[in-house]
Design a protein around this motif. Structure first.
Motif, PDB file in Angstrom:
ATOM      1  N   ARG A  91      -9.134 -31.181 -50.517  1.00 23.08           N
ATOM      2  CA  ARG A  91     -11.486 -31.226 -49.960  1.00 23.08           C
ATOM      3  C   ARG A  91     -11.733 -30.126 -51.139  1.00 23.08           C
ATOM      4  O   ARG A  91     -12.603 -30.109 -51.182  1.00 23.08           O
ATOM      5  CB  ARG A  91     -11.124 -30.667 -48.090  1.00 23.08           C
ATOM      6  CG  ARG A  91     -12.325 -30.516 -47.832  1.00 23.08           C
ATOM      7  CD  ARG A  91     -12.069 -29.503 -46.446  1.00 23.08           C
ATOM      8  NE  ARG A  91     -11.839 -27.858 -46.936  1.00 23.08           N
ATOM      9  CZ  ARG A  91     -11.422 -27.091 -46.018  1.00 23.08           C
ATOM     10  NH1 ARG A  91     -11.912 -27.621 -44.461  1.00 23.08           N
ATOM     11  NH2 ARG A  91     -11.189 -25.989 -46.370  1.00 23.08           N
ATOM     12  N   GLU A 135      -2.940 -31.093 -42.262  1.00 17.88           N
ATOM     13  CA  GLU A 135      -4.271 -30.129 -42.457  1.00 17.88           C
ATOM     14  C   GLU A 135      -4.119 -29.864 -43.757  1.00 17.88           C
ATOM     15  O   GLU A 135      -5.238 -29.808 -44.666  1.00 17.88           O
ATOM     16  CB  GLU A 135      -3.555 -29.571 -41.704  1.00 17.88           C
ATOM     17  CG  GLU A 135      -5.143 -28.859 -41.150  1.00 17.88           C
ATOM     18  CD  GLU A 135      -6.272 -29.757 -40.420  1.00 17.88           C
ATOM     19  OE1 GLU A 135      -6.152 -30.503 -40.030  1.00 17.88           O
ATOM     20  OE2 GLU A 135      -7.322 -29.107 -40.861  1.00 17.88           O
ATOM     21  N   SER A 190      -6.414 -20.642 -45.927  1.00 20.78           N
ATOM     22  CA  SER A 190      -5.260 -20.202 -47.146  1.00 20.78           C
ATOM     23  C   SER A 190      -5.465 -20.131 -48.309  1.00 20.78           C
ATOM     24  O   SER A 190      -5.188 -19.385 -49.056  1.00 20.78           O
ATOM     25  CB  SER A 190      -3.760 -20.890 -46.566  1.00 20.78           C
ATOM     26  OG  SER A 190      -3.832 -21.964 -46.926  1.00 20.78           O
ATOM     27  N   MET A 198       2.009 -20.297 -47.823  1.00 23.66           N
ATOM     28  CA  MET A 198       1.280 -21.409 -46.838  1.00 23.66           C
ATOM     29  C   MET A 198       3.085 -22.551 -47.639  1.00 23.66           C
ATOM     30  O   MET A 198       2.862 -23.210 -46.657  1.00 23.66           O
ATOM     31  CB  MET A 198      -0.090 -21.984 -47.077  1.00 23.66           C
ATOM     32  CG  MET A 198       0.347 -22.698 -45.557  1.00 23.66           C
ATOM     33  SD  MET A 198       0.039 -22.718 -44.576  1.00 23.66           S
ATOM     34  CE  MET A 198      -1.361 -21.415 -43.576  1.00 23.66           C
ATOM     35  N   ARG A 208     -13.955 -25.223 -37.974  1.00 28.70           N
ATOM     36  CA  ARG A 208     -12.796 -24.077 -38.757  1.00 28.70           C
ATOM     37  C   ARG A 208     -14.039 -23.625 -39.905  1.00 28.70           C
ATOM     38  O   ARG A 208     -13.616 -22.490 -40.430  1.00 28.70           O
ATOM     39  CB  ARG A 208     -11.972 -24.691 -38.109  1.00 28.70           C
ATOM     40  CG  ARG A 208     -11.398 -24.830 -37.221  1.00 28.70           C
ATOM     41  CD  ARG A 208      -9.600 -25.070 -37.624  1.00 28.70           C
ATOM     42  NE  ARG A 208      -9.113 -26.548 -38.141  1.00 28.70           N
ATOM     43  CZ  ARG A 208      -9.620 -27.612 -37.536  1.00 28.70           C
ATOM     44  NH1 ARG A 208      -9.237 -27.729 -36.054  1.00 28.70           N
ATOM     45  NH2 ARG A 208      -8.573 -28.339 -37.866  1.00 28.70           N
ATOM     46  N   THR A 209     -14.151 -24.236 -40.189  1.00 34.52           N
ATOM     47  CA  THR A 209     -14.767 -24.582 -41.854  1.00 34.52           C
ATOM     48  C   THR A 209     -16.395 -23.615 -41.655  1.00 34.52           C
ATOM     49  O   THR A 209     -16.803 -22.537 -42.643  1.00 34.52           O
ATOM     50  CB  THR A 209     -15.635 -26.018 -42.330  1.00 34.52           C
ATOM     51  OG1 THR A 209     -14.469 -27.020 -42.544  1.00 34.52           O
ATOM     52  CG2 THR A 209     -16.123 -25.730 -43.604  1.00 34.52           C
ATOM     53  N   VAL A 257      -5.644 -20.532 -39.256  1.00 37.00           N
ATOM     54  CA  VAL A 257      -4.740 -20.142 -41.095  1.00 37.00           C
ATOM     55  C   VAL A 257      -4.949 -21.294 -41.981  1.00 37.00           C
ATOM     56  O   VAL A 257      -4.632 -20.719 -43.266  1.00 37.00           O
ATOM     57  CB  VAL A 257      -3.532 -19.467 -40.204  1.00 37.00           C
ATOM     58  CG1 VAL A 257      -2.773 -19.257 -41.369  1.00 37.00           C
ATOM     59  CG2 VAL A 257      -3.242 -18.484 -39.232  1.00 37.00           C
ATOM     60  N   VAL A 258      -4.623 -22.178 -41.842  1.00 36.18           N
ATOM     61  CA  VAL A 258      -4.077 -23.245 -43.066  1.00 36.18           C
ATOM     62  C   VAL A 258      -6.135 -23.605 -43.946  1.00 36.18           C
ATOM     63  O   VAL A 258      -6.143 -23.964 -44.920  1.00 36.18           O
ATOM     64  CB  VAL A 258      -4.407 -24.544 -42.179  1.00 36.18           C
ATOM     65  CG1 VAL A 258      -4.086 -25.675 -43.265  1.00 36.18           C
ATOM     66  CG2 VAL A 258      -2.514 -25.023 -41.657  1.00 36.18           C
ATOM     67  N   GLU A 259      -6.678 -23.815 -42.703  1.00 33.95           N
ATOM     68  CA  GLU A 259      -8.121 -23.502 -43.192  1.00 33.95           C
ATOM     69  C   GLU A 259      -8.719 -21.934 -44.319  1.00 33.95           C
ATOM     70  O   GLU A 259      -9.524 -22.697 -45.240  1.00 33.95           O
ATOM     71  CB  GLU A 259      -9.437 -23.563 -42.119  1.00 33.95           C
ATOM     72  CG  GLU A 259     -10.961 -23.095 -42.755  1.00 33.95           C
ATOM     73  CD  GLU A 259     -11.178 -24.857 -42.895  1.00 33.95           C
ATOM     74  OE1 GLU A 259     -11.320 -25.947 -42.719  1.00 33.95           O
ATOM     75  OE2 GLU A 259     -11.833 -24.274 -43.930  1.00 33.95           O
ATOM     76  N   CYS A 307      -6.548 -30.069 -46.748  1.00 42.25           N
ATOM     77  CA  CYS A 307      -7.389 -28.887 -46.605  1.00 42.25           C
ATOM     78  C   CYS A 307      -8.076 -28.427 -48.055  1.00 42.25           C
ATOM     79  O   CYS A 307      -8.479 -27.663 -48.911  1.00 42.25           O
ATOM     80  CB  CYS A 307      -7.349 -27.825 -46.430  1.00 42.25           C
ATOM     81  SG  CYS A 307      -7.787 -27.507 -44.239  1.00 42.25           S
ATOM     82  N   LEU A 314      -4.118 -24.308 -37.231  1.00 42.35           N
ATOM     83  CA  LEU A 314      -4.902 -25.033 -38.346  1.00 42.35           C
ATOM     84  C   LEU A 314      -6.569 -24.426 -38.669  1.00 42.35           C
ATOM     85  O   LEU A 314      -6.391 -24.126 -40.001  1.00 42.35           O
ATOM     86  CB  LEU A 314      -5.558 -25.801 -37.467  1.00 42.35           C
ATOM     87  CG  LEU A 314      -4.595 -27.158 -37.001  1.00 42.35           C
ATOM     88  CD1 LEU A 314      -4.823 -28.390 -36.272  1.00 42.35           C
ATOM     89  CD2 LEU A 314      -3.342 -27.592 -38.010  1.00 42.35           C
TER      90      LEU A 314
END
Ligand code: FES
Ligand SMILES: [Fe+2]
Lengths: 107, 401
Positions: free
Chosen positions: B345, B338, A83, B259, A27-28, A79-81, B342, A77
């Motif tokens: 991170r 998650e 956001s 979010m 995803r990254t 979308v979270v990545e 993130c 996930l």
């Protein structure tokens, strides 16, 4: 193509199916390989559906999702990545703050 | 307990520490690095892995301890005892396991000539044994390293005879964290960041929150408690015999990102697993020399993270980051975990840039000293404890301080 399918209520998100990636590192890498415009288009299309996606997924046990549901979770996930990029940075340089070679996701 | 927003509280609490500048030389000096190797990393207790890395009896984990110029085999035996050895074959010194981890319930085979060791490090098989001369297998097991386990964290001590037990070494931090449900929070994610920096610069840069509004303005600049002038204030600071703790609170009612608002709706919370002895919302323990344990209190349940700063050379460090959460019991929780991961991170990616820039700056020798404010007191203490071990300024360099 069936293996790529999303659950029926979310079939319209198929154009964004390339973001349904199992591992965080994937995803990254997808985020880093995308333009800000691509990331924004993905986020704008899928974020408004998140609540419905989660409501759908909550009908199944988390550790026994079927393939389309698994892919739907991975899409969420992603979308979270992205956001932090779309909601906080809103800047091009944030796409790749640190080289992925130095920042290695192990799991 | 509430955060006292006044300045200069910590120097008053620990006046013996002083308030003067700290020399930069230890962060850039190859000589200092050599002394750290001998007097710190080969003499203190070093966390090498967690029980998560040894998921069942008969498994092993390899930790390359570059600063000590060795590779270690951590074995959870079929008897469920955890032992550590140098990962070095008794035959001609090959590395016994070339892998990061694996199973060893049927033994470990050195890839060069297939010498075989059991899960207690004993040599049990030598191909063509009759061609060797007076080879007593009993005398040629793997070389053991002192090893002990605390709360699921595996530590080693490379000293031939460690001065203290692990529990005594951990001291007040061990008392404070006794009974934490670490074992109920499995490993969620590991990152390894290879940085062109000194290990202490990276650790120091994490060991304060003064920088948050400036280095991380968009990500977390407004989430930690600030005073009226928008400066961070710690809730508590505790200096132990060699370890430290700082703790802080989050701002209540800060403006949520979209979010985060969504997570508020979809995350029904977990099983409510809590860490009882938590001091604040975010507790940051530095376990001397190179480990950090962070306990964080989320709205729904707690979690923890660890950092290990692995020195490779005076100007090379691997920052190993691990997150541990209670296993998510529903999708909303999973997505919430998650998100938190993130966010931190991405904060750490900003930090990583700083770690390298700080090293480049100090290595120029344009500045001989670093200046620390009151809210950076745990860094000041860390450098004192380090120098107490290293003794660089007790010797020939006394005048240079
Ligand atoms: S070096 Fe290990 S078997 Fe020869
Ligand atoms: Fe930071």
């Amino acid at each position: 193509m069936a293996a790529q399918a999303l659950p029926a209520p979310f079939a319209d998100l198929a154009p964004h199916g390339a973001w349904a990636l199992e591992r965080e590192a994937e995803r990254t890498a997808k985020r880093e390989a995308s333009t800000v415009e691509d990331v924004r288009a993905f986020y704008d299309a899928v974020f408004p559906r998140m609540e419905a996606m989660v409501a759908h997924l909550e009908r199944f046990p988390l550790d026994a999702l079927r393939e389309p549901e698994r892919r739907l979770l991975w899409l969420a996930l992603s979308v979270v990545e992205v956001s932090n990029l779309t909601e906080r940075y809103r800047r091009r340089e944030a796409i790749r703050a640190v080289s992925p070679l130095t920042y290695r996701s192990v799991q | 307990m509430r955060t006292d927003l006044r300045p200069k509280k910590w120097a008053a609490k620990y006046p013996e520490l002083g308030t003067g500048p700290i020399p930069a030389e230890p962060c850039i000096s190859p000589d200092y690095f050599e002394l750290e190797r001998e007097r710190v990393f080969r003499r203190t207790w070093i966390n090498v892995c967690r029980i998560d890395d040894l998921p069942k009896p008969g498994t092993y984990f390899v930790r390359d301890l570059v600063v000590c110029k060795t590779s270690l085999l951590i074995i959870r035996g079929t008897d469920d005892v955890i032992r550590a050895f140098h990962n070095v074959c008794s035959h001609r010194g090959n590395l016994v396991s070339p892998y990061e981890s694996g199973a060893c319930n049927t033994g470990l085979f050195c890839p060069f000539h297939n010498w075989r060791y059991n899960d207690r490090g004993e040599l049990i098989g030598v191909p063509d044994e009759e061609s060797f001369f007076d080879l007593d297998k009993k005398k040629h097991g793997l070389t053991p390293v002192t090893c002990d386990v605390w709360q699921g964290f595996v530590f080693v001590n490379l000293a031939p005879k460690p001065e203290q037990s692990l529990r005594a070494y951990l001291g007040g931090v061990g008392d404070q964290l006794e009974g934490c449900p670490f074992n109920d929070m499995p490993l969620f994610q590991t990152y390894k960041v290879e940085e062109k920096t000194n290990w202490k610069i990276a650790l120091d840069a994490q060991n304060e929150i003064y920088h948050l509004p400036f280095q991380h303005p968009l990500l977390i600049g407004h989430t930690f408690l600030l005073n009226e002038q928008k400066h961070t204030r710690l809730l508590d600071v505790r200096l132990y015999e060699r370890h430290t703790l700082w703790s802080c609170e989050f701002v209540e009612g800060y403006k949520l990102a979209p979010m985060e608002t969504l997570l508020g709706k979809i995350d029904r919370g977990g099983e409510g697993l809590r860490i009882k002895q938590l001091v604040g919302k975010f507790d940051f323990y530095v376990l001397f020399p190179n480990m950090v344990i962070i306990l964080f209190r989320g709205p729904a349940e707690d979690g923890f993270a660890t950092y290990n700063f692995w020195p490779l050379a005076v100007d090379r460090t691997i920052w190993e980051i691990r997150y541990y959460f209670p296993k998510a019991n529903h999708v909303g929780r999973r997505i919430s975990q998650e998100f938190f991961k993130c966010l931190i991170r991405d904060v750490q990616q900003e930090d990583s840039i700083a770690h390298e820039a700080l090293y480049t700056g100090l290595a120029s020798r344009a500045k001989t000293h670093m200046i620390f404010q009151d809210e950076e007191i745990t860094i000041r203490y860390f450098h004192k404890v380090l120098e107490d071990h290293v003794g660089y300024y007790r010797g020939a360099h006394a005048a240079a301080r």
